[in-house]
Design an enzyme around this catalytic site. Structure first.
Site, PDB file in Angstrom:
ATOM      1  N   GLY A   1      13.525  31.678   4.452  1.00 22.74           N
ATOM      2  CA  GLY A   1      13.219  33.101   4.540  1.00 22.74           C
ATOM      3  C   GLY A   1      12.082  33.485   5.458  1.00 22.74           C
ATOM      4  O   GLY A   1      12.065  34.590   5.994  1.00 22.74           O
TER       5      GLY A   1
ATOM      6  N   GLU B   1       4.822  32.524   3.476  1.00 23.01           N
ATOM      7  CA  GLU B   1       6.009  32.884   2.691  1.00 23.01           C
ATOM      8  C   GLU B   1       6.538  34.237   3.144  1.00 23.01           C
ATOM      9  O   GLU B   1       5.770  35.086   3.618  1.00 23.01           O
ATOM     10  CB  GLU B   1       5.631  32.980   1.205  1.00 23.01           C
ATOM     11  CG  GLU B   1       6.047  31.772   0.379  1.00 23.01           C
ATOM     12  CD  GLU B   1       7.545  31.705   0.124  1.00 23.01           C
ATOM     13  OE1 GLU B   1       8.329  32.243   0.920  1.00 23.01           O
ATOM     14  OE2 GLU B   1       7.928  31.090  -0.888  1.00 23.01           O
ATOM     15  N   ASP B   2       7.825  34.446   2.986  1.00 23.72           N
ATOM     16  CA  ASP B   2       8.392  35.761   3.266  1.00 23.72           C
ATOM     17  C   ASP B   2       8.039  36.739   2.145  1.00 23.72           C
ATOM     18  O   ASP B   2       7.622  37.861   2.384  1.00 23.72           O
ATOM     19  CB  ASP B   2       9.923  35.675   3.439  1.00 23.72           C
ATOM     20  CG  ASP B   2      10.592  34.841   2.346  1.00 23.72           C
ATOM     21  OD1 ASP B   2       9.908  34.319   1.452  1.00 23.72           O
ATOM     22  OD2 ASP B   2      11.831  34.712   2.393  1.00 23.72           O
TER      23      ASP B   2
ATOM     24  N   ASP C   1       7.814  36.653  -5.427  1.00 24.22           N
ATOM     25  CA  ASP C   1       8.525  37.413  -6.454  1.00 24.22           C
ATOM     26  C   ASP C   1       7.932  37.023  -7.813  1.00 24.22           C
ATOM     27  O   ASP C   1       6.911  37.561  -8.220  1.00 24.22           O
ATOM     28  CB  ASP C   1      10.011  37.054  -6.312  1.00 24.22           C
ATOM     29  CG  ASP C   1      10.944  37.873  -7.180  1.00 24.22           C
ATOM     30  OD1 ASP C   1      10.897  39.099  -7.121  1.00 24.22           O
ATOM     31  OD2 ASP C   1      11.744  37.267  -7.906  1.00 24.22           O
TER      32      ASP C   1
ATOM     33  N   LYS D   1       5.841  41.247  -4.703  1.00 20.63           N
ATOM     34  CA  LYS D   1       6.323  42.163  -5.744  1.00 20.63           C
ATOM     35  C   LYS D   1       5.416  41.988  -6.956  1.00 20.63           C
ATOM     36  O   LYS D   1       5.701  41.151  -7.829  1.00 20.63           O
ATOM     37  CB  LYS D   1       7.749  41.784  -6.158  1.00 20.63           C
ATOM     38  CG  LYS D   1       8.828  42.061  -5.127  1.00 20.63           C
ATOM     39  CD  LYS D   1      10.177  41.650  -5.716  1.00 20.63           C
ATOM     40  CE  LYS D   1      11.297  41.744  -4.720  1.00 20.63           C
ATOM     41  NZ  LYS D   1      12.539  41.125  -5.225  1.00 20.63           N
TER      42      LYS D   1
ATOM     43  N   PHE E   1      15.593  44.233  -4.997  1.00 19.09           N
ATOM     44  CA  PHE E   1      16.074  43.173  -4.107  1.00 19.09           C
ATOM     45  C   PHE E   1      16.179  43.699  -2.676  1.00 19.09           C
ATOM     46  O   PHE E   1      16.794  44.735  -2.424  1.00 19.09           O
ATOM     47  CB  PHE E   1      17.435  42.661  -4.588  1.00 19.09           C
ATOM     48  CG  PHE E   1      17.893  41.455  -3.832  1.00 19.09           C
ATOM     49  CD1 PHE E   1      17.340  40.207  -4.093  1.00 19.09           C
ATOM     50  CD2 PHE E   1      18.863  41.558  -2.842  1.00 19.09           C
ATOM     51  CE1 PHE E   1      17.748  39.088  -3.385  1.00 19.09           C
ATOM     52  CE2 PHE E   1      19.274  40.437  -2.134  1.00 19.09           C
ATOM     53  CZ  PHE E   1      18.720  39.207  -2.410  1.00 19.09           C
TER      54      PHE E   1
ATOM     55  N   ASP F   1      17.750  36.923   2.940  1.00 17.95           N
ATOM     56  CA  ASP F   1      19.218  36.985   2.879  1.00 17.95           C
ATOM     57  C   ASP F   1      19.732  37.452   1.526  1.00 17.95           C
ATOM     58  O   ASP F   1      19.036  37.395   0.510  1.00 17.95           O
ATOM     59  CB  ASP F   1      19.804  35.600   3.143  1.00 17.95           C
ATOM     60  CG  ASP F   1      19.593  34.662   1.949  1.00 17.95           C
ATOM     61  OD1 ASP F   1      18.451  34.556   1.477  1.00 17.95           O
ATOM     62  OD2 ASP F   1      20.572  34.050   1.484  1.00 17.95           O
TER      63      ASP F   1
ATOM     64  N   ARG G   1      19.859  37.739   7.307  1.00 16.78           N
ATOM     65  CA  ARG G   1      18.615  37.172   7.843  1.00 16.78           C
ATOM     66  C   ARG G   1      18.330  37.656   9.259  1.00 16.78           C
ATOM     67  O   ARG G   1      17.191  37.684   9.709  1.00 16.78           O
ATOM     68  CB  ARG G   1      18.677  35.642   7.867  1.00 16.78           C
ATOM     69  CG  ARG G   1      18.737  34.996   6.493  1.00 16.78           C
ATOM     70  CD  ARG G   1      18.439  33.504   6.609  1.00 16.78           C
ATOM     71  NE  ARG G   1      18.822  32.752   5.422  1.00 16.78           N
ATOM     72  CZ  ARG G   1      18.068  32.639   4.325  1.00 16.78           C
ATOM     73  NH1 ARG G   1      16.903  33.245   4.257  1.00 16.78           N
ATOM     74  NH2 ARG G   1      18.483  31.932   3.307  1.00 16.78           N
TER      75      ARG G   1
END
Ligand code: 5GP
Ligand code: MG
Length: 181
Positions: free
Chosen positions: A46, A100-101, A104, A132, A153, A160, A166
């Site tokens: 990601g 990191e992308d 969560d 988040k 989401f 993705d 992506r």
């Protein structure tokens, strides 16, 4: 509106907005890491676009390496880190910045951090484009965060939905109106 597999998504963040957040993050890192030769560890898949754009804005000497972890299937976190490959750079006494992308639940990083720390780096920090806060369940401290987002989401810009999305330059959020046509 875009459609990926069975779900539709609506625009959330433009490519320009993303780049603005990345520039702000990069300038903080540039200020904090002068003469520290940071070693960035980007978490694939990601983070590949974020890692690329972040590094283009880093102007202190630095290195980058890539690892692969996964805890997501479809739109739900599966709750356990399933793969870890590619960790080949010596980290002893290095100043590590994990890229990191999105954070969560925090589970992925919570399980990854001890693996990094076991190599006795001088320091470890996390840079995540998105966080988040409402989903966080594990105690991970994301020092460098591009943007905090609600617990929805999202796809695009490296992220993705079951393999698709992506390649998108913008970020989209899942359409939760119930009308997914
Ligand atoms: P965590 O372990 O913090 O629960 O989840 C981390 C990973 O799950 C992220 O690196 C990312 O790959 C994936 N993930 C978390 N939230 C989202 C999301 O909203 N969309 C997508 N596409 N992936 C997500
Ligand atoms: Mg990720």
């Amino acid at each position: 509106m875009i459609k990926l597999h069975d779900k539709s998504f609506k625009p959330y963040l433009t490519g320009n907005e993303i780049q603005g957040h990345i520039k702000q993050l990069a300038s903080r890192i540039n200020a904090d890491y002068q003469n520290k030769l940071p070693l960035f560890i980007a978490v694939l898949n990601g983070s590949f676009m974020f890692a690329s754009d972040l590094l283009k804005n880093i102007c202190v000497d630095c290195e980058i390496s890539f690892v692969k972890l996964a805890s997501y299937q479809g739109t739900q976190s599966t709750g356990s880190v399933k793969t870890l490959i590619g960790q080949d750079m010596p980290m002893k006494n290095r100043n590590i910045i994990i890229i990191e992308d999105i954070v969560d639940t925090g589970k992925t990083l919570y399980e990854f951090l001890p693996i990094i720390r076991s190599q006795n780096p001088a320091s470890v920090e996390i840079a995540s484009l998105l966080v988040k806060p409402g989903a966080l369940k594990y105690d991970v401290n994301v020092k460098y965060r591009g943007l905090e987002i609600p617990n929805d989401f999202i796809v695009g810009y490296g992220l993705d939905y079951d393999g698709l999305g992506r390649n998108l330059n913008d970020i989209y959020v899942i359409n939760s109106t119930g009308n997914n046509d």
